[in-house]
Design a protein around this motif. Structure first.
Motif, PDB file in Angstrom:
ATOM      1  N   GLN A   1     -11.997   5.446  73.770  1.00  0.00           N
ATOM      2  CA  GLN A   1     -11.981   3.874  73.814  1.00  0.00           C
ATOM      3  C   GLN A   1     -13.397   3.505  73.706  1.00  0.00           C
ATOM      4  OE1 GLN A   1      -9.181   2.603  72.867  1.00  0.00           O
ATOM      5  NE2 GLN A   1      -9.103   0.396  73.667  1.00  0.00           N
ATOM      6  N   ASP A   2     -14.335   4.047  74.713  1.00  0.00           N
ATOM      7  CA  ASP A   2     -15.516   2.978  74.915  1.00  0.00           C
ATOM      8  C   ASP A   2     -16.462   3.149  73.856  1.00  0.00           C
ATOM      9  OD1 ASP A   2     -15.913   5.789  75.424  1.00  0.00           O
ATOM     10  OD2 ASP A   2     -17.289   5.512  76.760  1.00  0.00           O
ATOM     11  N   MET A   3     -16.197   4.159  72.675  1.00  0.00           N
ATOM     12  CA  MET A   3     -16.959   4.259  71.575  1.00  0.00           C
ATOM     13  C   MET A   3     -16.731   3.347  70.473  1.00  0.00           C
ATOM     14  SD  MET A   3     -19.570   6.204  72.326  1.00  0.00           S
ATOM     15  CE  MET A   3     -20.260   6.386  70.651  1.00  0.00           C
ATOM     16  N   ARG A   4     -15.456   2.621  70.722  1.00  0.00           N
ATOM     17  CA  ARG A   4     -14.907   1.842  69.514  1.00  0.00           C
ATOM     18  C   ARG A   4     -15.815   0.519  69.219  1.00  0.00           C
ATOM     19  NH1 ARG A   4      -8.883  -0.805  69.709  1.00  0.00           N
ATOM     20  NH2 ARG A   4      -8.970  -1.791  67.887  1.00  0.00           N
ATOM     21  N   LEU A   5     -15.786   0.122  68.187  1.00  0.00           N
ATOM     22  CA  LEU A   5     -16.680  -1.335  67.725  1.00  0.00           C
ATOM     23  C   LEU A   5     -15.919  -2.134  68.404  1.00  0.00           C
ATOM     24  CD1 LEU A   5     -18.150  -0.221  64.340  1.00  0.00           C
ATOM     25  CD2 LEU A   5     -19.523  -1.039  66.340  1.00  0.00           C
TER      26      LEU A   5
ATOM     27  N   GLY B   1      -6.723   6.992  65.796  1.00  0.00           N
ATOM     28  CA  GLY B   1      -6.133   6.677  67.105  1.00  0.00           C
ATOM     29  C   GLY B   1      -7.084   7.475  68.047  1.00  0.00           C
ATOM     30  N   PHE B   2      -7.008   7.471  69.272  1.00  0.00           N
ATOM     31  CA  PHE B   2      -7.655   8.013  70.530  1.00  0.00           C
ATOM     32  C   PHE B   2      -6.905   9.377  71.046  1.00  0.00           C
ATOM     33  CE2 PHE B   2      -8.842   3.650  70.492  1.00  0.00           C
ATOM     34  CZ  PHE B   2     -10.172   3.759  70.107  1.00  0.00           C
ATOM     35  N   HIS B   3      -7.699  10.320  71.509  1.00  0.00           N
ATOM     36  CA  HIS B   3      -7.081  11.461  72.318  1.00  0.00           C
ATOM     37  C   HIS B   3      -6.834  11.130  73.593  1.00  0.00           C
ATOM     38  CE1 HIS B   3      -6.941  15.593  73.222  1.00  0.00           C
ATOM     39  NE2 HIS B   3      -7.434  15.418  74.106  1.00  0.00           N
TER      40      HIS B   3
ATOM     41  N   ARG C   1     -21.410   1.190  62.683  1.00  0.00           N
ATOM     42  CA  ARG C   1     -20.316   1.910  62.331  1.00  0.00           C
ATOM     43  C   ARG C   1     -20.365   3.171  61.602  1.00  0.00           C
ATOM     44  NH1 ARG C   1     -15.409  -1.362  59.245  1.00  0.00           N
ATOM     45  NH2 ARG C   1     -13.874   0.457  59.524  1.00  0.00           N
ATOM     46  N   ALA C   2     -19.992   4.307  62.039  1.00  0.00           N
ATOM     47  CA  ALA C   2     -20.117   5.603  61.467  1.00  0.00           C
ATOM     48  C   ALA C   2     -18.794   6.299  60.880  1.00  0.00           C
ATOM     49  CB  ALA C   2     -20.589   6.731  62.807  1.00  0.00           C
TER      50      ALA C   2
ATOM     51  N   PRO D   1     -12.641   1.648  63.674  1.00  0.00           N
ATOM     52  CA  PRO D   1     -14.066   1.793  63.513  1.00  0.00           C
ATOM     53  C   PRO D   1     -14.734   2.400  64.684  1.00  0.00           C
ATOM     54  CG  PRO D   1     -13.690  -0.561  63.738  1.00  0.00           C
ATOM     55  CD  PRO D   1     -12.393  -0.038  63.767  1.00  0.00           C
ATOM     56  N   MET D   2     -15.529   3.442  64.622  1.00  0.00           N
ATOM     57  CA  MET D   2     -16.143   3.979  65.537  1.00  0.00           C
ATOM     58  C   MET D   2     -17.471   3.904  65.497  1.00  0.00           C
ATOM     59  SD  MET D   2     -13.602   4.999  67.600  1.00  0.00           S
ATOM     60  CE  MET D   2     -14.281   6.326  68.783  1.00  0.00           C
TER      61      MET D   2
END
Length: 64
Positions: free
Chosen positions: A46-50, A19-21, A13-14, A4-5
């Motif tokens: 990673q820092d935008m992850r809930l 996965g991450f780039h 949650r948007a 979740p981002m």
């Protein structure tokens, strides 16, 4: 596995990502947040992850 981002504006949650780039320039998604209704740019980083809830795997809102 869905990650979740969060929205950079409201912190809720948007959307989910798989996965991450891994490059030096993150991919940025522009979308209308389903929570606050604003158009936002969310880097797939990673820092935008809930955060994960204690005792579970579901995401929680950062605005409690």
């Amino acid at each position: 596995m869905s990650i979740p981002m969060r929205c950079p504006t409201c912190g809720k949650r948007a959307f989910d990502t798989s996965g991450f780039h891994q490059g030096n320039q993150p991919i940025v998604i522009t979308l209308k947040c389903p929570q606050c209704g604003r158009f936002v740019e969310v880097p797939i980083a990673q820092d935008m992850r809930l955060p994960v809830r204690k005792g579970g795997s579901r995401a929680q809102s950062m605005n409690r």
